[in-house]
Design a protein around this motif. Structure first.
Motif, PDB file in Angstrom:
ATOM      1  N   ASN A 134       0.836  -1.207   0.000  1.00  0.00           N
ATOM      2  CA  ASN A 134       0.000   0.000   0.000  1.00  0.00           C
ATOM      3  C   ASN A 134       0.866   1.250   0.000  1.00  0.00           C
ATOM      4  OD1 ASN A 134       1.013  -0.189   2.561  1.00  0.00           O
ATOM      5  ND2 ASN A 134      -0.865   0.505   3.579  1.00  0.00           N
ATOM      6  N   GLY A 135       1.997   1.173  -0.714  1.00  0.00           N
ATOM      7  CA  GLY A 135       2.956   2.267  -0.738  1.00  0.00           C
ATOM      8  C   GLY A 135       2.557   3.395  -1.668  1.00  0.00           C
ATOM      9  N   VAL A 136       3.562   4.095  -2.173  1.00  0.00           N
ATOM     10  CA  VAL A 136       3.297   5.304  -2.966  1.00  0.00           C
ATOM     11  C   VAL A 136       2.794   4.993  -4.363  1.00  0.00           C
ATOM     12  CG1 VAL A 136       4.993   6.675  -1.720  1.00  0.00           C
ATOM     13  CG2 VAL A 136       5.704   5.379  -3.732  1.00  0.00           C
ATOM     14  N   GLY A 137       2.993   3.739  -4.814  1.00  0.00           N
ATOM     15  CA  GLY A 137       2.570   3.405  -6.161  1.00  0.00           C
ATOM     16  C   GLY A 137       3.567   3.860  -7.218  1.00  0.00           C
ATOM     17  N   ILE A 138       3.267   3.525  -8.458  1.00  0.00           N
ATOM     18  CA  ILE A 138       4.152   3.856  -9.584  1.00  0.00           C
ATOM     19  C   ILE A 138       3.400   4.757 -10.556  1.00  0.00           C
ATOM     20  CG2 ILE A 138       5.597   2.915 -11.442  1.00  0.00           C
ATOM     21  CD1 ILE A 138       5.630   0.256  -9.920  1.00  0.00           C
ATOM     22  N   GLU A 139       4.051   5.819 -10.958  1.00  0.00           N
ATOM     23  CA  GLU A 139       3.431   6.731 -11.924  1.00  0.00           C
ATOM     24  C   GLU A 139       3.176   6.006 -13.246  1.00  0.00           C
ATOM     25  OE1 GLU A 139       5.631  10.790 -10.299  1.00  0.00           O
ATOM     26  OE2 GLU A 139       5.732  10.220 -12.413  1.00  0.00           O
ATOM     27  N   LEU A 180       8.573   0.707 -17.935  1.00  0.00           N
ATOM     28  CA  LEU A 180       9.273  -0.045 -16.902  1.00  0.00           C
ATOM     29  C   LEU A 180      10.192  -1.120 -17.461  1.00  0.00           C
ATOM     30  CD1 LEU A 180       9.350  -0.076 -13.782  1.00  0.00           C
ATOM     31  CD2 LEU A 180       7.703  -1.936 -13.852  1.00  0.00           C
ATOM     32  N   PHE A 181       9.743  -1.801 -18.516  1.00  0.00           N
ATOM     33  CA  PHE A 181      10.515  -2.928 -19.031  1.00  0.00           C
ATOM     34  C   PHE A 181      11.334  -2.582 -20.270  1.00  0.00           C
ATOM     35  CE2 PHE A 181       8.876  -5.400 -15.845  1.00  0.00           C
ATOM     36  CZ  PHE A 181       7.495  -5.493 -15.840  1.00  0.00           C
ATOM     37  N   LEU A 182      11.410  -1.282 -20.579  1.00  0.00           N
ATOM     38  CA  LEU A 182      12.261  -0.860 -21.687  1.00  0.00           C
ATOM     39  C   LEU A 182      13.700  -0.764 -21.207  1.00  0.00           C
ATOM     40  CD1 LEU A 182      10.048   1.959 -23.263  1.00  0.00           C
ATOM     41  CD2 LEU A 182      10.217  -0.449 -23.965  1.00  0.00           C
ATOM     42  N   GLU A 183      14.646  -1.093 -22.057  1.00  0.00           N
ATOM     43  CA  GLU A 183      16.068  -1.035 -21.705  1.00  0.00           C
ATOM     44  C   GLU A 183      16.506   0.429 -21.642  1.00  0.00           C
ATOM     45  OE1 GLU A 183      16.794  -5.087 -21.190  1.00  0.00           O
ATOM     46  OE2 GLU A 183      18.034  -3.352 -20.796  1.00  0.00           O
ATOM     47  N   LEU A 229       6.162 -10.417 -15.647  1.00  0.00           N
ATOM     48  CA  LEU A 229       5.538  -9.775 -14.486  1.00  0.00           C
ATOM     49  C   LEU A 229       4.242  -9.083 -14.891  1.00  0.00           C
ATOM     50  CD1 LEU A 229       8.575  -8.072 -12.686  1.00  0.00           C
ATOM     51  CD2 LEU A 229       7.463 -10.226 -12.090  1.00  0.00           C
ATOM     52  N   GLU A 230       3.234  -9.216 -14.049  1.00  0.00           N
ATOM     53  CA  GLU A 230       1.989  -8.478 -14.212  1.00  0.00           C
ATOM     54  C   GLU A 230       1.937  -7.423 -13.098  1.00  0.00           C
ATOM     55  OE1 GLU A 230      -0.558 -12.355 -15.797  1.00  0.00           O
ATOM     56  OE2 GLU A 230      -1.235 -11.222 -14.036  1.00  0.00           O
ATOM     57  N   ILE A 231       1.968  -6.169 -13.501  1.00  0.00           N
ATOM     58  CA  ILE A 231       2.044  -5.088 -12.508  1.00  0.00           C
ATOM     59  C   ILE A 231       0.807  -4.205 -12.604  1.00  0.00           C
ATOM     60  CG2 ILE A 231       3.372  -3.112 -11.681  1.00  0.00           C
ATOM     61  CD1 ILE A 231       5.856  -4.346 -12.831  1.00  0.00           C
ATOM     62  N   LYS A 232       0.175  -4.043 -11.445  1.00  0.00           N
ATOM     63  CA  LYS A 232      -0.945  -3.113 -11.323  1.00  0.00           C
ATOM     64  C   LYS A 232      -0.596  -2.115 -10.227  1.00  0.00           C
ATOM     65  CE  LYS A 232      -4.275  -6.744 -12.510  1.00  0.00           C
ATOM     66  NZ  LYS A 232      -5.459  -7.531 -12.047  1.00  0.00           N
ATOM     67  N   SER A 233      -0.655  -0.847 -10.561  1.00  0.00           N
ATOM     68  CA  SER A 233      -0.265   0.161  -9.588  1.00  0.00           C
ATOM     69  C   SER A 233      -1.103   1.418  -9.753  1.00  0.00           C
ATOM     70  CB  SER A 233       1.218   0.502  -9.743  1.00  0.00           C
ATOM     71  OG  SER A 233       1.637   1.389  -8.734  1.00  0.00           O
ATOM     72  N   GLU A 234      -1.411   2.026  -8.621  1.00  0.00           N
ATOM     73  CA  GLU A 234      -2.154   3.281  -8.618  1.00  0.00           C
ATOM     74  C   GLU A 234      -1.412   4.247  -7.700  1.00  0.00           C
ATOM     75  OE1 GLU A 234      -6.267   2.804  -7.910  1.00  0.00           O
ATOM     76  OE2 GLU A 234      -6.712   4.959  -7.942  1.00  0.00           O
ATOM     77  N   LEU A 235      -1.099   5.400  -8.226  1.00  0.00           N
ATOM     78  CA  LEU A 235      -0.310   6.375  -7.486  1.00  0.00           C
ATOM     79  C   LEU A 235      -1.010   6.754  -6.187  1.00  0.00           C
ATOM     80  CD1 LEU A 235       2.398   7.759  -8.048  1.00  0.00           C
ATOM     81  CD2 LEU A 235       1.130   9.760  -8.832  1.00  0.00           C
TER      82      LEU A 235
END
Length: 574
Positions: free
Chosen positions: A505-510, A517-520, A546-552
Motif C-alpha cells: 500500500n505504498g506510494v505506487g508507480i506513476e 518499466l521494461f524498456l532497456e 511480471l503483471e504489474i498493477k499500480s495506482e499512485l
C-alpha cells in the motif's frame, strides 16, 4: 558527630572523583576501560591503577577514636576497588582489593580494625567483580553500581563486627561510621561509574559519526566505482574523500601507478606517475596496511614534499591486491587512530564496490547474451544498514542481534546461490523472510508484513525471483509514507500454475514510469524488476512475465505465474 563525619567524608571522597574525572580524559585509561578482552597485562595494570585509588582513599580518610589506643579510619578506599571489580571483573577486583587492603593492614599492623578493613576491601572487590558478571548488560549502569556499592559497604560493617575486637568497641565504631560510609561511598561509586559510562558513550558516538561519514562517502562514491576501477573513477572518488574529511591529501593507486592524487603534494604526486613511494610498493607486496609517521617513512623522493604522515591500505579484489588507498596529513599530530579506522573502513568499502563493479559488468554481459540466470547483486546499502541495525541491538538486545545475524547470513548465502536453475518455492519464501526480518528490525512498526503461503506447494522456481520485487516494495513503498507500509506476500495453487503476489500500500508507480518499466534504459531503479521479468520470460515464455498493477498513492500489486510444466531451454514450456 555523624553529620560532621558525613560532611568531611563527602569532601574528601570528592578528591577521588576529581581524579577519576581527570583520568577519564586520558587516552590510555579510555582504551583500558573500553577494551572488550583484557589481557593479563591489562588486568594487572588496571588492578594497580585502581589499587592506588584505594590507597588514596585510605590516606584521605578521617581518623575515628573509639577508645584510647583503638583508632579507626572512616575512608573511601572502597570506591577505587569496587570500580576496579565492576569494570574489570573478579580478577581485577580481588587484585586491586589485595593491593589497597594490604596497604591498609601494613600502615597499622595490629591496629583495632586493620585486619577487618584489609579483608573487607578484598571481599568488596570480589563482590564488585561478580556483580559485573551478573549485570553484564548494564556494566556501566550507575544505578546498579549504587545498589551493589551500598551492599558491599554493609558487608564491610558486618566483617568489622565479626573480626574487630573487642566487640563493644567495634559496635560503637559501626554505629558512628555505617551511615556516612555507606551513603558517601555508594554515591562515589555511582559517580565514578557514571564517569566511565561517558567514556563508553563517547566511544559509541565517535564510532557512529565515523560510520555515518563512511556511509556518506559510500553513497557518493558508489555511482563512480560501479563504473570500474580506473583513472577517472579514482579521481572522482579521491576528490569526494578529500572534500568530506580533514585529510590533507588523498591518493588512489593501482598495482603499478598513481591513478589519482588530490590535495597537498599533487604538484609532484601526479596521476600516472611511476614509480610510486617505497611504502606503497610494500603495501602492494604484503597486502597489509602501513602507517608512516614521518617523511622518511613515506619515502617520497621529492625533497620539498610537505606530507608528514600517511596511512596506506590495500584495495583487494577477493584476495588479490589491485591497488591502494592513501590518506596523508601535512601537520601534527599526523595520522590519528580515527584516521586509521576511516582508511580501513573506506578501503574495505571500496574493495567491495570494485568487486561489485565487476559483477555489474558480468551481469550486463549475461543480459546481452540472454543467459539463463542474470547475476544477482547484494545491495551494499542494505548490507551496511543491516550491520548498523545489528550493531544497535548488540548492547541492548543481544539475543535479537544474534537472530538478525543468522537472518543476514541466510540472506547473503541465498543471494550468492545464482548457479542453480531452480529452487524449492519454500526456500525462496524462507529467503524473503530473512530479508524482511532485517528490514522489520530496522524500520519497526513502519513496516507490516503478512505471509499467506499455501501449504503443500510442490513446485520449484528460479532463485531470487521474489526478493527483488519485495525489496522494490520496501525501497519505493516507504517514500513519503509517514504511517508506514503494509506488504503482503501470497502463494496460491491456481491449477495449471502457482500464482505469486506481492502487494503493498505504498506510494505506487506513476503511469508514465509504468509504461516504460521494461524498456532497456539507464533507469537503475527499475533494473531489478526488468531482470526478473526477463528471466521469467526466458524460462517460461513471453506470456509469463511480471503483471504489474499500480495506482499512485494507493499501492502496487505484482503477480507472477509459475507454470507446473517443465521449462525447456529455448524460452518456452512443453
Amino acid at each position: 558527630m555523624i553529620l560532621q563525619l558525613l560532611q568531611n567524608l563527602t569532601s574528601r571522597s570528592g578528591i577521588i572523583i576529581i581524579l577519576a574525572f581527570l583520568l577519564s580524559k586520558n587516552k590510555t585509561f579510555k582504551r583500558l576501560v573500553t577494551k572488550k578482552d583484557l589481557s593479563l597485562v591489562d588486568k594487572i595494570s588496571m588492578s594497580i591503577l585502581f589499587g592506588v585509588f584505594g590507597i588514596i582513599g585510605t590516606y584521605s580518610g578521617i581518623k575515628i577514636g573509639v577508645a584510647p589506643g583503638s583508632d579507626a579510619i572512616a575512608n573511601s578506599r572502597v570506591i577505587g576497588v569496587f570500580v576496579a571489580g565492576w569494570l574489570g571483573g573478579p580478577f581485577v577486583g580481588i587484585l586491586s582489593g589485595i593491593i589497597a587492603g594490604l596497604h591498609r593492614w601494613v600502615i597499622d599492623i595490629g591496629g583495632f580494625t586493620s585486619l577487618a578493613c584489609g579483608l573487607s576491601t578484598v571481599v568488596e572487590g570480589l563482590i564488585a567483580g561478580y556483580s559485573s558478571r551478573k549485570f553484564n548488560n548494564v556494566k556501566t549502569d550507575w544505578i546498579w553500581a549504587l545498589i551493589m556499592g551500598a551492599f558491599s559497604e554493609i558487608v564491610q560493617m558486618m566483617i568489622i563486627l565479626v573480626i574487630a575486637k573487642p566487640f563493644n568497641q567495634a559496635l560503637s565504631l559501626v554505629k558512628i561510621i555505617w551511615f556516612p560510609m555507606i551513603f558517601v561511598n555508594s554515591i562515589g561509586i555511582a559517580v565514578f561509574i557514571g564517569i566511565t559510562q561517558q567514556i563508553f558513550l563517547e566511544k559509541e558516538q565517535v564510532a557512529a559519526e565515523k560510520a555515518e561519514l563512511i556511509l556518506k562517502i559510500a553513497n557518493k562514491t558508489l555511482p563512480h566505482l560501479r563504473k570500474g576501477f580506473n583513472t577517472e573513477t579514482a579521481k572522482l572518488t579521491a576528490q569526494i574523500i578529500y572534500d568530506m574529511t580533514d585529510i590533507d591529501a588523498v591518493a588512489i593507486t593501482d598495482d603499478e601507478k598513481i591513478l589519482a592524487h588530490v590535495g597537498e603534494g599533487s604538484d609532484h604526486h601526479k596521476s600516472g606517475s611511476i614509480p610510486m613511494t617505497d611504502l606503497t610498493y610494500k603495501v602492494i607486496k604484503s597486502g597489509k596496511y602501513e602507517v608512516a609517521k614521518n617523511k622518511e617513512e613515506i619515502g617520497c623522493k621529492y625533497e620539498k614534499c610537505s606530507l608528514l604522515s600517511a596511512v596506506i591500505f590495500p584495495l583487494k579484489e577477493r584476495d588479490k591486491v589491485i591497488g591502494t588507498l592513501k590518506l596523508y596529513k601535512s601537520q601534527k599530530p599526523g595520522i590519528t587512530s580515527l584516521d586509521l579506522k576511516l582508511a580501513q573502513g573506506l578501503a574495505k568499502l571500496f574493495s567491495t564496490q570494485i568487486e561489485l563493479s565487476k559483477i555489474d559488468y558480468q551481469r550486463k554481459l549475461l543480459v546481452q547474451t540472454e543467459l539463463k540466470i542474470l547475476q544477482a547483486q547484494i545491495n551494499p546499502h542494505f548490507l551496511f544498514n543491516s550491520l548498523n541495525t545489528i550493531a544497535s541491538f548488540i548492547r541492548t538486545k543481544p539475543d535479537k542481534a544474534r537472530q538478525l545475524i543468522i537472518h543476514l547470513g541466510d540472506y547473503l548465502r541465498q543471494n550468492m546461490t545464482v548457479n542453480q536453475d531452480e529452487i524449492d518455492i519454500y526456500k525462496e519464501i524462507f529467503h524473503i523472510k530473512s530479508y524482511l526480518a532485517i528490514v522489520h528490525a530496522r524500520f519497526g512498526d513502519k513496516i507490516k508484513i503478512d505471509f499467506d503461503i499455501e501449504e503443500g506447494l510442490k513446485i520449484k522456481i528460479p532463485p531470487l525471483i521474489l526478493q527483488p520485487i519485495v525489496e522494490n516494495a520496501v525501497k519505493h513503498g516507504l517514500k513519503n509514507i509517514n504511517d508506514g507500509i503494509e506488504i503482503k506476500i501470497i502463494a496460491k495453487d491456481e491449477g495449471e500454475y502457482v500464482k505469486l503476489s506481492v502487494i503493498d500500500n505504498g506510494v505506487g508507480i506513476e503511469k508514465s514510469i509504468l509504461e516504460k518499466l521494461f524498456l532497456e534504459t539507464d533507469n537503475d531503479s527499475c533494473i531489478g524488476l526488468r531482470n526478473v521479468d526477463k528471466r521469467l520470460k526466458y524460462k517460461y515464455g513471453s506470456a509469463y512475465g511480471l503483471e504489474i498493477k499500480s495506482e499512485l498513492g494507493k499501492g502496487t500489486t505484482i503477480n507472477i505465474k509459475i507454470p507446473k510444466l517443465k521449462a525447456n531451454t529455448k524460452g518456452g514450456i512443453v
